[in-house]
Design a protein around this motif. Structure first.
Motif, mmCIF file in Angstrom:
data_model
loop_
_atom_site.group_PDB
_atom_site.id
_atom_site.type_symbol
_atom_site.label_atom_id
_atom_site.label_comp_id
_atom_site.label_asym_id
_atom_site.label_seq_id
_atom_site.Cartn_x
_atom_site.Cartn_y
_atom_site.Cartn_z
ATOM 1 N N LEU A 135 -0.156 -5.323 -16.799
ATOM 2 C CA LEU A 135 -0.307 -6.494 -15.935
ATOM 3 C C LEU A 135 0.521 -6.343 -14.657
ATOM 4 O O LEU A 135 0.035 -6.610 -13.549
ATOM 5 C CB LEU A 135 0.125 -7.749 -16.696
ATOM 6 C CG LEU A 135 0.087 -9.067 -15.909
ATOM 7 C CD1 LEU A 135 -1.324 -9.355 -15.431
ATOM 8 C CD2 LEU A 135 0.605 -10.211 -16.779
ATOM 9 N N GLY A 136 1.780 -5.891 -14.818
ATOM 10 C CA GLY A 136 2.626 -5.699 -13.650
ATOM 11 C C GLY A 136 2.075 -4.651 -12.699
ATOM 12 O O GLY A 136 2.148 -4.798 -11.473
ATOM 13 N N THR A 137 1.492 -3.586 -13.249
ATOM 14 C CA THR A 137 0.907 -2.533 -12.420
ATOM 15 C C THR A 137 -0.287 -3.057 -11.627
ATOM 16 O O THR A 137 -0.444 -2.748 -10.433
ATOM 17 C CB THR A 137 0.472 -1.347 -13.302
ATOM 18 O OG1 THR A 137 1.619 -0.840 -14.001
ATOM 19 C CG2 THR A 137 -0.130 -0.234 -12.459
ATOM 20 N N ILE A 138 -1.132 -3.854 -12.280
ATOM 21 C CA ILE A 138 -2.297 -4.419 -11.589
ATOM 22 C C ILE A 138 -1.855 -5.347 -10.455
ATOM 23 O O ILE A 138 -2.377 -5.274 -9.326
ATOM 24 C CB ILE A 138 -3.178 -5.178 -12.597
ATOM 25 C CG1 ILE A 138 -3.810 -4.195 -13.591
ATOM 26 C CG2 ILE A 138 -4.266 -5.966 -11.877
ATOM 27 C CD1 ILE A 138 -4.551 -4.865 -14.727
ATOM 28 N N VAL A 139 -0.879 -6.213 -10.738
ATOM 29 C CA VAL A 139 -0.370 -7.131 -9.713
ATOM 30 C C VAL A 139 0.237 -6.339 -8.548
ATOM 31 O O VAL A 139 -0.014 -6.643 -7.372
ATOM 32 C CB VAL A 139 0.674 -8.083 -10.324
ATOM 33 C CG1 VAL A 139 1.384 -8.885 -9.237
ATOM 34 C CG2 VAL A 139 0.013 -9.023 -11.314
ATOM 35 N N PHE A 140 1.017 -5.328 -8.883
ATOM 36 C CA PHE A 140 1.655 -4.492 -7.872
ATOM 37 C C PHE A 140 0.617 -3.846 -6.956
ATOM 38 O O PHE A 140 0.725 -3.897 -5.726
ATOM 39 C CB PHE A 140 2.495 -3.417 -8.575
ATOM 40 C CG PHE A 140 3.114 -2.405 -7.661
ATOM 41 C CD1 PHE A 140 4.012 -2.785 -6.677
ATOM 42 C CD2 PHE A 140 2.806 -1.060 -7.793
ATOM 43 C CE1 PHE A 140 4.591 -1.843 -5.844
ATOM 44 C CE2 PHE A 140 3.376 -0.114 -6.963
ATOM 45 C CZ PHE A 140 4.265 -0.509 -5.983
ATOM 46 N N TYR A 141 -0.433 -3.263 -7.559
ATOM 47 C CA TYR A 141 -1.452 -2.570 -6.773
ATOM 48 C C TYR A 141 -2.202 -3.528 -5.842
ATOM 49 O O TYR A 141 -2.363 -3.264 -4.641
ATOM 50 C CB TYR A 141 -2.432 -1.854 -7.702
ATOM 51 C CG TYR A 141 -3.619 -1.274 -6.968
ATOM 52 C CD1 TYR A 141 -3.496 -0.095 -6.241
ATOM 53 C CD2 TYR A 141 -4.852 -1.922 -6.990
ATOM 54 C CE1 TYR A 141 -4.572 0.438 -5.555
ATOM 55 C CE2 TYR A 141 -5.937 -1.395 -6.306
ATOM 56 C CZ TYR A 141 -5.786 -0.223 -5.596
ATOM 57 O OH TYR A 141 -6.860 0.289 -4.906
#
Length: 259
Positions: A135-141
């Protein structure tokens, strides 16, 4: 409010972390975009680069600890023996030992009976970690790719020109403060780790590289991080050269962190 945040921490923590990281690395995406790359490709490059850096740091730290595992273990064991020896000469020794023994005996049945629950808890924690990381990776991207567009669109929906200017200034100031904080925190972490690690090298303490890395990582954790990093250095010094060397390392650690 605090209860709500705690209950939803598995969702809110990755969101907040992804947002903070996006704020930090947006300038790199902007720089790549100015040189002809699309924002999607530039964001992907930053994401992959950050993952590779994290893997490299983790691998290097693990390799350093594995290569010096015998020395680290020997020093920590010696430190534990020294502390145990001091406790033997204290008036609370017999009572302390009795309490520890009683606590261990009481925990035995509960540990055996709750083994399945503990396994499920570990699996649940691992699943939550993986889910949060995704989830954090998706938000970051997506904040790297569309952050400017999202903020500009939000401002355009505000009809009051004065309020629009205020929101814009607040947003810019917030982004600037976050970046300044993490730049300062990173500089402090590097200086702390380098200084304490160099002190360990000069004093001939094993695993100086691991001591430096632990203190660099610990500098990002308010209060507890410095304590953990300093305690690791002091225990290594205690096992290597006794109380006198441990006090010297304690002095170095306190001086570096305070200054």
């Amino acid at each position: 409010m605090g209860v709500l945040i705690a209950a939803t921490s598995e969702i809110t923590a990755p969101l907040v972390l992804g947002g903070f990281l996006a704020v930090m690395f947006l300038p790199i995406v902007d720089w790549l975009t100015e040189r002809g790359l699309s924002r999607s490709i530039a964001s992907l490059i930053v994401l992959v680069g950050l993952v590779l850096i994290g893997v490299a740091v983790g691998w290097g730290t693990g390799a350093a600890l594995v290569n010096q595992a015998d020395e680290v273990t020997a020093n920590l064991d010696q430190a534990a023996q020294d502390i145990e020896g001091w406790l033997e000469h204290t008036p609370i020794n017999e009572e302390l030992v009795s309490q520890i023994r009683q606590t261990t005996e009481d925990l035995g049945p509960s540990l055996n009976g709750g083994l399945a629950d503990r396994i499920l808890s570990v699996v649940d924690s691992a699943f939550a970690f993986v889910t949060g990381a995704i989830l954090g990776t998706i938000v970051f991207y997506y904040l790297l790719k569309d952050g400017h567009t999202l903020f500009a669109g939000w401002l355009e929906r505000e009809q009051d020109a004065r309020a629009q200017r205020i929101y814009s200034n607040v947003g810019k100031r917030t982004v600037s403060d976050i970046r300044s904080y993490f730049r300062g925190r990173t500089a402090m972490a590097v200086v702390n780790g380098a200084a304490i690690g160099l002190g360990a090298v000069v004093l001939g303490i094993p695993a100086a590289g691991a001591i430096a890395v632990v203190n660099v990582i610990g500098a990002y954790i308010p209060y507890l991080g410095a304590f953990i990093g300093g305690a690791f250095a002091v225990l290594m010094a205690l096992g290597e050269g006794g109380i006198s060397l441990a006090l010297v390392v304690l002095g170095i650690t306190l001086a570096v962190n305070l200054l």
